[in-house]
Design a protein around this motif. Structure first.
Motif, PDB file in Angstrom:
ATOM      1  N   VAL A 100     -23.601   6.524 -20.492  1.00  0.00           N
ATOM      2  CA  VAL A 100     -24.858   6.896 -21.141  1.00  0.00           C
ATOM      3  C   VAL A 100     -24.933   8.407 -21.314  1.00  0.00           C
ATOM      4  O   VAL A 100     -24.818   9.144 -20.336  1.00  0.00           O
TER       5      VAL A 100
ATOM      6  N   GLN B  38     -27.384  11.193 -23.798  1.00  0.00           N
ATOM      7  CA  GLN B  38     -28.390  11.392 -24.836  1.00  0.00           C
ATOM      8  C   GLN B  38     -28.538  12.876 -25.137  1.00  0.00           C
ATOM      9  O   GLN B  38     -28.668  13.683 -24.218  1.00  0.00           O
ATOM     10  N   TRP B  39     -28.516  13.210 -26.417  1.00  0.00           N
ATOM     11  CA  TRP B  39     -28.763  14.577 -26.870  1.00  0.00           C
ATOM     12  C   TRP B  39     -30.168  14.655 -27.463  1.00  0.00           C
ATOM     13  O   TRP B  39     -30.531  13.840 -28.320  1.00  0.00           O
ATOM     14  N   ARG B  40     -30.940  15.645 -27.016  1.00  0.00           N
ATOM     15  CA  ARG B  40     -32.267  15.888 -27.576  1.00  0.00           C
ATOM     16  C   ARG B  40     -32.350  17.318 -28.106  1.00  0.00           C
ATOM     17  O   ARG B  40     -31.646  18.199 -27.630  1.00  0.00           O
TER      18      ARG B  40
ATOM     19  N   SER C 248     -37.444  11.421 -29.553  1.00  0.00           N
ATOM     20  CA  SER C 248     -36.283  10.570 -29.820  1.00  0.00           C
ATOM     21  C   SER C 248     -34.999  11.400 -29.760  1.00  0.00           C
ATOM     22  O   SER C 248     -34.966  12.542 -30.231  1.00  0.00           O
ATOM     23  N   PRO C 249     -33.931  10.835 -29.193  1.00  0.00           N
ATOM     24  CA  PRO C 249     -32.664  11.571 -29.158  1.00  0.00           C
ATOM     25  C   PRO C 249     -32.088  11.746 -30.557  1.00  0.00           C
ATOM     26  O   PRO C 249     -32.259  10.885 -31.427  1.00  0.00           O
TER      27      PRO C 249
ATOM     28  N   GLU D 198     -26.805   9.681 -29.378  1.00  0.00           N
ATOM     29  CA  GLU D 198     -26.878   8.846 -28.178  1.00  0.00           C
ATOM     30  C   GLU D 198     -25.638   7.972 -28.043  1.00  0.00           C
ATOM     31  O   GLU D 198     -25.128   7.428 -29.023  1.00  0.00           O
TER      32      GLU D 198
ATOM     33  N   ASN E 188     -24.621   4.720 -25.509  1.00  0.00           N
ATOM     34  CA  ASN E 188     -24.915   3.775 -24.442  1.00  0.00           C
ATOM     35  C   ASN E 188     -23.901   2.649 -24.580  1.00  0.00           C
ATOM     36  O   ASN E 188     -24.072   1.739 -25.388  1.00  0.00           O
TER      37      ASN E 188
ATOM     38  N   THR F 130     -25.898   8.864 -34.291  1.00  0.00           N
ATOM     39  CA  THR F 130     -26.596  10.135 -34.453  1.00  0.00           C
ATOM     40  C   THR F 130     -27.812   9.901 -35.332  1.00  0.00           C
ATOM     41  O   THR F 130     -27.872   8.927 -36.088  1.00  0.00           O
ATOM     42  N   SER F 131     -28.773  10.802 -35.231  1.00  0.00           N
ATOM     43  CA  SER F 131     -30.018  10.666 -35.987  1.00  0.00           C
ATOM     44  C   SER F 131     -30.163  11.813 -36.977  1.00  0.00           C
ATOM     45  O   SER F 131     -29.646  12.915 -36.751  1.00  0.00           O
TER      46      SER F 131
ATOM     47  N   GLY G 238     -18.760  12.718 -25.480  1.00  0.00           N
ATOM     48  CA  GLY G 238     -20.162  12.888 -25.823  1.00  0.00           C
ATOM     49  C   GLY G 238     -20.517  14.271 -26.325  1.00  0.00           C
ATOM     50  O   GLY G 238     -21.697  14.564 -26.559  1.00  0.00           O
TER      51      GLY G 238
ATOM     52  N   ALA H 160     -28.255  17.782 -23.335  1.00  0.00           N
ATOM     53  CA  ALA H 160     -27.582  16.510 -23.110  1.00  0.00           C
ATOM     54  C   ALA H 160     -27.982  15.990 -21.739  1.00  0.00           C
ATOM     55  O   ALA H 160     -27.878  16.700 -20.741  1.00  0.00           O
TER      56      ALA H 160
END
Length: 200
Positions: free
Chosen positions: A42, A44-46, A52-53, A56, A58, A66-67, A85, A102
């Motif tokens: 796991v 997560q990048w913010r 919301s990341p 991510e 998982n 990616t977003s 990651g 991260a």
């Protein structure tokens, strides 16, 4: 969270916020410091404390994405390394300045390690025009070289200058695209400068 979900390299350590300065149009990689031989289930990048990341992993849930970000600022710009990651931001712009963090669950410990980077993006001219016979200096915009930094100047596919503990210098005086690669355990920065040599 199951034991498997907390599997991660014990060598990853949370440190203070790292400052990264880049130029508009650069690509920068923010490293998690997870070794290639280890896997974190796991990550997560913010960005700037958004809910919301922006990226991510998982592995248990089969998530690897990616977003674009809430306002689309990261569209077609983010690349996530599947194993480590680490996050790459391509063609970076001014609105990508900010705090990137991260979150990495730690092995056998009931808390999450945070790797934080304060990225500052600034404008700069990316081309140089000189007359044949003149001297031109291509700036790295690095204030200080750290002991683990590796700096490569590349022309075409040829490494023409390198600094890594010991320095070696080569001279190359053609027109064309010069690329600068600055690598360290903290991040990787790629820069491009176009040099045009004209007649006298």
């Amino acid at each position: 969270m199951t034991d498997r979900e907390t599997v991660c390299s014990s060598g990853v350590r949370g440190t203070g916020v790292k400052s990264v300065s880049v130029l508009v149009g650069d690509s920068v990689t923010l490293n998690t410091d997870v070794p290639d031989t280890q896997i974190c289930d796991v990550i997560q990048w913010r960005f700037d404390h958004q809910n919301s990341p922006v990226a991510e992993i998982n592995r248990i849930a089969g998530i690897f994405n990616t977003s674009d970000g809430a306002d689309g600022r990261f569209r077609h710009r983010l690349q996530l390394d599947y194993r480590t990651g680490s996050l790459t931001i391509r063609n970076i712009g001014n609105r990508h300045s900010g705090l990137y963090e991260a979150g990495i669950p730690s092995t056998g410990i009931k808390h999450t390690i945070h790797k934080s980077f304060n990225v500052t993006v600034s404008d700069a001219e990316k081309s140089e025009i000189v007359t044949e016979g003149e001297t031109v200096t291509l700036q790295t915009n690095v204030s200080e070289i750290q002991k683990d930094d590796q700096i490569l100047w590349i022309f075409g596919e040829i490494v023409i200058a390198e600094i890594y503990k010991a320095a070696q210098f080569y001279i190359y005086d053609d027109s064309g695209l010069y690329e600068l690669k600055i690598s360290s355990s903290r991040h990787v920065i790629l820069r491009r400068i176009t040099v045009t040599v004209t007649g006298e």
